[in-house]
Scaffold this motif. Structure first.
Motif, mmCIF file in Angstrom:
data_model
loop_
_atom_site.group_PDB
_atom_site.id
_atom_site.type_symbol
_atom_site.label_atom_id
_atom_site.label_comp_id
_atom_site.label_asym_id
_atom_site.label_seq_id
_atom_site.Cartn_x
_atom_site.Cartn_y
_atom_site.Cartn_z
ATOM 1 N N ALA A 197 1.018 -1.191 -0.011
ATOM 2 C CA ALA A 197 0.178 0.060 -0.163
ATOM 3 C C ALA A 197 0.712 1.369 -0.027
ATOM 4 N N ASP A 198 2.046 1.209 0.558
ATOM 5 C CA ASP A 198 2.955 2.479 0.811
ATOM 6 C C ASP A 198 3.601 2.811 -0.797
ATOM 7 N N ARG A 199 3.241 2.097 -1.632
ATOM 8 C CA ARG A 199 3.607 2.519 -3.119
ATOM 9 C C ARG A 199 2.444 2.544 -4.141
ATOM 10 N N MET A 200 1.369 2.436 -3.779
ATOM 11 C CA MET A 200 0.288 2.247 -4.446
ATOM 12 C C MET A 200 -0.610 3.639 -4.532
ATOM 13 N N LEU A 201 -1.521 3.893 -5.312
ATOM 14 C CA LEU A 201 -2.296 4.905 -5.517
ATOM 15 C C LEU A 201 -3.716 4.598 -5.476
ATOM 16 N N PHE A 202 -4.650 5.439 -4.597
ATOM 17 C CA PHE A 202 -5.892 5.074 -4.370
ATOM 18 C C PHE A 202 -6.885 6.339 -4.497
ATOM 19 N N THR A 203 -8.120 6.174 -4.779
ATOM 20 C CA THR A 203 -9.076 7.117 -4.633
ATOM 21 C C THR A 203 -9.948 6.654 -3.469
ATOM 22 N N PRO A 204 -10.545 7.446 -2.548
ATOM 23 C CA PRO A 204 -11.373 7.245 -1.395
ATOM 24 C C PRO A 204 -12.643 6.063 -1.700
ATOM 25 N N ALA A 205 -13.251 6.092 -2.993
ATOM 26 C CA ALA A 205 -14.233 5.255 -3.284
ATOM 27 C C ALA A 205 -13.677 4.074 -3.678
ATOM 28 N N GLY A 206 -12.477 4.239 -4.477
ATOM 29 C CA GLY A 206 -11.874 2.952 -4.922
ATOM 30 C C GLY A 206 -11.180 2.110 -3.766
ATOM 31 N N LEU A 207 -10.708 2.650 -2.900
ATOM 32 C CA LEU A 207 -10.142 1.813 -1.614
ATOM 33 C C LEU A 207 -11.428 1.176 -0.894
ATOM 34 N N GLU A 208 -12.373 2.004 -0.679
ATOM 35 C CA GLU A 208 -13.540 1.309 0.050
ATOM 36 C C GLU A 208 -14.084 0.156 -0.713
ATOM 37 N N GLN A 209 -14.001 0.054 -2.223
ATOM 38 C CA GLN A 209 -14.559 -0.910 -2.872
ATOM 39 C C GLN A 209 -13.813 -2.081 -3.307
ATOM 40 N N ALA A 210 -12.348 -1.897 -3.127
ATOM 41 C CA ALA A 210 -11.616 -2.565 -3.467
ATOM 42 C C ALA A 210 -11.311 -4.044 -2.562
ATOM 43 N N SER A 211 -11.021 -5.104 -3.255
ATOM 44 C CA SER A 211 -11.010 -6.395 -2.454
ATOM 45 C C SER A 211 -9.816 -6.773 -1.813
ATOM 46 N N ARG A 212 -10.006 -7.104 -0.425
ATOM 47 C CA ARG A 212 -8.539 -7.422 0.317
ATOM 48 C C ARG A 212 -7.767 -8.251 -0.353
ATOM 49 N N LEU A 213 -6.535 -8.217 -0.001
ATOM 50 C CA LEU A 213 -5.661 -8.802 -0.788
ATOM 51 C C LEU A 213 -5.868 -10.458 -0.513
ATOM 52 N N ALA A 214 -6.157 -10.870 0.619
ATOM 53 C CA ALA A 214 -6.490 -12.206 0.803
ATOM 54 C C ALA A 214 -7.605 -12.849 0.089
ATOM 55 N N VAL A 215 -8.467 -11.850 -0.156
ATOM 56 C CA VAL A 215 -9.812 -12.378 -1.105
ATOM 57 C C VAL A 215 -9.346 -12.392 -2.500
ATOM 58 N N ALA A 216 -8.705 -11.549 -2.907
ATOM 59 C CA ALA A 216 -8.332 -11.289 -4.376
ATOM 60 C C ALA A 216 -7.360 -12.595 -4.566
ATOM 61 N N GLU A 217 -6.633 -12.965 -3.757
ATOM 62 C CA GLU A 217 -5.709 -14.124 -3.893
ATOM 63 C C GLU A 217 -6.591 -15.523 -3.983
ATOM 64 N N LEU A 218 -7.850 -15.494 -3.257
ATOM 65 C CA LEU A 218 -8.722 -16.739 -3.412
ATOM 66 C C LEU A 218 -9.097 -16.716 -5.053
ATOM 67 N N HIS A 219 -9.353 -15.611 -5.686
ATOM 68 C CA HIS A 219 -9.898 -15.355 -6.899
ATOM 69 C C HIS A 219 -8.748 -15.930 -7.799
ATOM 70 N N ALA A 220 -7.806 -15.337 -7.479
ATOM 71 C CA ALA A 220 -6.384 -15.888 -8.386
ATOM 72 C C ALA A 220 -6.280 -17.324 -8.465
#
Length: 412
Positions: free
Chosen positions: A72-95
């Motif tokens: 996260a320290d190197r990423m860029l976010f919008t307030p709405a985008g961060l709120e709606q983004a999947s958590r890393l652990a959940v995205a890994e399930l999808h992958a």
């Protein structure tokens, strides 16, 4: 296609924006207060809109650590985008789901800030990400480049456009996360399923057309709209129900149509991360109601939403405390990742006046209140009880088939 509406934000991907973000990060790490940081950077020769955007971005990065960890320290976010983004652990399930199905490439149609695509890259798949909002697409491109820099042979494209027009290209897997809120970068509002973008018709059609298809939806998605040919999976992480996903084609497992997936992220006290699944070929018939036993189980939200309470009850040799309430009870204790178990210490009077007197007699000053099937505001009740004492306890307010119950309990 929508354009950035907040001045200064589009400068964050430029060299000047990167320098300012690095300076703010260094000042935060040195222990400077937010007000001192703001005062210092405002005295420098940066554009005022960029400064405001960078200060907000720094706050977003700090909040994003809960979802994305150190990345996260190197990423860029919008307030709405961060709120709606999947958590890393959940995205890994999808992958993992796509990788297990043999997918070599994934089209992420409606990629947002790129949370899913990050996981797809880490799993070794080529990514075709499509995003309709210009600023969000620019940030997604930045975020995927950050991840790709740490990987060998990572390949991705971020395309600006409408997913219904750009399409999946030659990807052999498709993942869609239709927008369930109004457009914008902050203060968005939920919309009904009839107004999702892309529409559910397009979303389900695109998922079916691919060799492997996945769709991310909210955990409260209307069950009557779940396609019969999809595997429906409800996911919770550390007790919070976060999504329902649908899987099609080779991503759907034979004979499974309902799944409750429970993730425990792990800590020094709870141990390493764990992922547990409860599966069924259909909704599970509820177990019969029975009288209160020594133990009470509170099923995880993923189990409740997937309607697998009956299957869990049979696995635990338990019954329903009430036919319409999601509490299970048993005389024996079994460890399960799918429910929190409580040992019933004693039954207290349900009437508030008598309950207050009973808690005072036991010197209970700290009380966790849980309730199901009764019209009680736990916070207001706690205030009225005027608790005092050195002891702590859990109070469960609910109903059995015959009466209201106030149960003093302890977590197992």
């Amino acid at each position: 296609m929508t354009r950035a509406s907040t001045p200064g934000w589009d400068q964050l991907t430029q060299p000047g924006g990167a320098r300012l973000l690095a300076e703010i990060s260094a000042l935060r790490q040195s222990g400077e207060t937010p007000s001192a940081i703001a005062q210092r950077v405002r005295s420098e020769s940066f554009d005022h809109d960029l400064i405001a955007a960078a200060l907000t971005q720094s706050d977003l990065r700090e909040r994003a650590g809960q979802k994305f960890g150190a990345l996260a320290d190197r990423m860029l976010f919008t307030p709405a985008g961060l709120e709606q983004a999947s958590r890393l652990a959940v995205a890994e399930l999808h992958a993992t789901r796509f990788a297990t199905a043999g997918a070599a490439s994934v089209a992420d149609l409606g990629c947002g800030l790129g949370a899913e695509s990050l996981a797809f890259l880490r799993a070794g798949m080529r990514v075709r990400a499509v995003e309709i909002d210009a600023l969000t697409a620019e940030f997604a491109r930045h975020n995927l480049a950050v991840q790709a820099s740490a990987l060998e042979s990572a390949k991705f494209d971020v395309l600006l456009g409408d997913a219904t027009e750009v399409g999946a290209g030659d990807a052999d897997a498709v993942f869609l996360d239709p927008a369930r809120r109004t457009s914008g970068h902050r203060n968005t509002k939920r919309v009904s399923s009839a107004d999702y973008a892309p529409s559910l018709d397009f979303t389900f059609g695109a998922a079916r057309a691919a060799r492997s298809g996945g769709v991310k939806l909210g955990p409260g998605f209307e069950r009557e709209l779940i396609p019969e040919d999809a595997e429906a999976q409800w996911v919770s992480i550390d007790g919070a129900l976060v999504e329902m996903s649908l899987w099609f084609g080779e991503a759907a497992r034979p004979g499974i149509r309902r799944v409750a997936t429970v993730i425990h992220s792990g800590s020094k006290s709870t141990g390493p991360k764990s992922v547990s699944e409860l599966t069924s070929e259909s909704d599970s018939e509820d177990a019969p109601a029975q009288e209160l036993g020594t133990y009470l189980y509170e099923p995880d939200g993923a189990v409740i939403r997937s309607r697998l309470i009956g299957k869990l009850a049979r696995d635990l040799h338990a019954g329903m405390l009430h036919e319409h309430i999601a509490y299970l009870t048993s005389e024996t204790l079994q460890t399960t990742p799918f429910a929190q178990a409580f040992r019933i210490v004693e039954e207290l009077p349900f009437r508030e006046k008598d309950l207050k007197r009973a808690l005072q007699a036991r010197s209970i000053g700290k009380l966790e209140i849980k309730k199901r099937g009764v019209d009680v505001d736990p916070a207001a009740l706690r205030t009225r009880l005027r608790l005092k004492g050195e002891n702590s306890a859990t109070l469960i307010l609910t109903r059995s088939a015959s009466k209201h119950l106030a149960l003093l309990a302890e977590r197992c």
